[in-house]
Design an enzyme around this catalytic site. Structure first.
Site, short mmCIF file in Angstrom:
data_model
loop_
_atom_site.label_atom_id
_atom_site.label_comp_id
_atom_site.label_asym_id
_atom_site.label_seq_id
_atom_site.Cartn_x
_atom_site.Cartn_y
_atom_site.Cartn_z
N GLY A 34 -8.24 -44.39 -24.26
CA GLY A 34 -8.17 -42.93 -24.15
C GLY A 34 -9.41 -42.32 -23.53
O GLY A 34 -10.24 -43.00 -22.94
N HIS A 69 -10.04 -40.88 -17.54
CA HIS A 69 -10.71 -40.36 -16.35
C HIS A 69 -9.99 -40.92 -15.12
O HIS A 69 -8.99 -41.64 -15.26
CB HIS A 69 -12.20 -40.74 -16.37
N GLY A 129 -10.60 -43.28 -13.22
CA GLY A 129 -10.47 -44.75 -13.21
C GLY A 129 -9.18 -45.16 -13.89
O GLY A 129 -8.35 -45.90 -13.34
N HIS A 130 -8.98 -44.65 -15.11
CA HIS A 130 -7.74 -44.94 -15.83
C HIS A 130 -6.52 -44.45 -15.01
O HIS A 130 -5.51 -45.14 -14.92
CB HIS A 130 -7.69 -44.18 -17.17
N GLN A 143 -12.95 -54.56 -31.46
CA GLN A 143 -13.75 -54.95 -30.29
C GLN A 143 -15.13 -54.29 -30.29
O GLN A 143 -15.89 -54.46 -29.35
CB GLN A 143 -13.00 -54.67 -28.99
N GLY A 190 -8.37 -52.91 -15.08
CA GLY A 190 -9.39 -52.57 -14.09
C GLY A 190 -10.38 -53.70 -13.87
O GLY A 190 -10.79 -54.37 -14.82
N GLN A 203 -13.32 -59.02 -18.98
CA GLN A 203 -12.11 -58.72 -19.77
C GLN A 203 -10.85 -59.15 -19.02
O GLN A 203 -9.92 -59.73 -19.60
CB GLN A 203 -12.07 -57.23 -20.08
N VAL A 210 -12.99 -47.67 -9.73
CA VAL A 210 -13.06 -46.29 -9.23
C VAL A 210 -14.44 -45.73 -9.57
O VAL A 210 -14.92 -45.87 -10.70
CB VAL A 210 -11.94 -45.42 -9.86
P1 AMP Z 1 -10.90 -48.50 -21.53
O1 AMP Z 1 -10.24 -47.23 -21.92
O2 AMP Z 1 -12.35 -48.35 -21.23
O3 AMP Z 1 -10.60 -49.63 -22.48
O4 AMP Z 1 -10.27 -48.93 -20.15
C1 AMP Z 1 -8.88 -49.10 -19.99
C2 AMP Z 1 -8.60 -49.75 -18.66
O5 AMP Z 1 -9.11 -48.92 -17.62
C3 AMP Z 1 -9.27 -51.12 -18.50
O6 AMP Z 1 -8.37 -52.00 -17.81
C4 AMP Z 1 -10.47 -50.80 -17.65
O7 AMP Z 1 -10.93 -51.90 -16.87
C5 AMP Z 1 -9.92 -49.71 -16.76
N1 AMP Z 1 -11.00 -48.89 -16.20
C6 AMP Z 1 -11.94 -48.18 -16.88
N2 AMP Z 1 -12.79 -47.58 -16.03
C7 AMP Z 1 -12.40 -47.93 -14.78
C8 AMP Z 1 -12.88 -47.65 -13.46
N3 AMP Z 1 -13.95 -46.89 -13.24
N4 AMP Z 1 -12.20 -48.18 -12.41
C9 AMP Z 1 -11.11 -48.96 -12.61
N5 AMP Z 1 -10.62 -49.27 -13.82
C10 AMP Z 1 -11.24 -48.77 -14.89
#
Ligand code: AMP
Length: 292
Positions: free
Chosen positions: A35, A38, A40-41, A65, A151, A157, A180
């Site tokens: 959650g 942004h 990226g998500h 985690q 990502g 991961q 991103v």
């Molecule tokens: P998180 O919410 O941080 O667990 O991320 C969820 C998913 O979004 C994971 O697969 C991350 O690798 C991906 N993710 C987070 N930030 C970015 C980013 N800047 N660019 C690409 N994927 C991202």
């Protein structure tokens, strides 16, 4: 105005819905997140949306985690905003289970992906990937997607999840998605909100370190120590940045390399006062593109 996605909180309901969709011949895509969404998500969400009929985004801040001294309590959350963003991207279901739904009393089974979990982030976060693999395995069992998008920002991961899927014979395609970045190069992250204004300016050193390394690599440098030294120098130029690690490893299995003669990942983790940021790039000496 877009209609809000359906919010599902129960794992049984989630599975029932997925199985119903499958009886209708739908392809199910899945984007797991913690959650505080942004761009990226959202780029993962858009990539998934293009290749599926039904799209599930999970929002769950996974306690297993986080280490005991990490930021679980403080981790940023904004469900209403996340739902509005998901609505804009035509997400069908936001799966938002509570902690007791995911980890009921007596929970005692974990997934450990051995070797790939140990170096890099595994050193300063020794139980992190066990928590990641466990929650992703559980989410896969609840959502039963055809594919899931991850990502490349969290490169280790991605490898851990791929290995888990391979070793445990899970019938789910893992789709990688590029990093991103903000306009100045900083990789987008929910944790960037922890940075002070001054730290935010200095945080650009991660992507600058990668660019400097890519630059000498493109001019023919293949020595791992030399490339890591350039990356370190860029980070050390910023007084508020403290290196956790700068590693250059084989991009398929994270084994150590001295010379770059196969696709390698240059991976960084850097502490600021309240945030630990990660970033990476692939250095591929082959003529073709790095084969994901
Ligand atoms: P998180 O919410 O941080 O667990 O991320 C969820 C998913 O979004 C994971 O697969 C991350 O690798 C991906 N993710 C987070 N930030 C970015 C980013 N800047 N660019 C690409 N994927 C991202």
């Amino acid at each position: 105005m877009e209609s809000l996605p359906v919010i599902v909180e129960s794992k049984l309901e989630m599975r029932k819905l997925s199985r119903y969709w499958k009886t209708k011949g739908n392809i199910i895509g899945f984007v797991p997140t913690m959650g505080y969404l942004h761009e990226g998500h959202l780029s993962l969400v858009r990539a998934a949306r293009k290749r599926c009929d039904k799209l599930v985004v999970s929002i769950f801040v996974n306690p297993t985690q986080f280490g005991p001294r990490e930021d679980l309590e403080k981790y940023p959350r904004d469900l209403d905003k996340d739902l509005a963003l998901c609505a804009r991207e035509s997400v069908d279901v936001v799966f938002h289970p509570g902690e007791s739904e995911m980890y009921p009393g007596g929970f005692q089974t974990y997934v450990t992906v051995q070797d790939i979990s140990k170096p890099m982030c595994g050193v300063s976060r020794p139980t992190h990937f066990r928590g990641v693999a466990t929650i992703v395995a559980k989410l896969f069992n609840m959502v039963e997607p055809h594919f899931a998008v991850f990502g490349e920002k969290d490169f280790q991961q991605l490898l851990v999840i791929r290995k888990m899927v391979e070793d445990l014979d899970m019938d789910i395609e893992i789709v990688p998605h590029p990093i991103v970045r903000e306009p100045d190069g900083l990789a987008m992250s929910s944790r960037n909100v922890y940075l002070s204004a001054q730290e935010r300016r200095q945080a650009v050193c991660l992507s600058q370190a990668l660019t400097a390394a890519q630059d000498i690599f493109s001019k023919g440098e293949r020595d791992a120590e030399t490339i890591k030294a350039i990356a370190r120098k860029n980070i050390q130029a910023m007084p508020l940045a403290k290196i956790d690690y700068v590693e250059l490893r084989n991009a398929s299995d994270l084994s150590m390399v001295d010379k770059i003669d196969c696709p390698c990942v240059l991976a960084l983790a850097v502490f600021f006062e309240k945030a630990r940021l990660i970033d990476n790039c692939i250095l591929d000496p082959g003529s073709g593109r790095y084969n994901k």
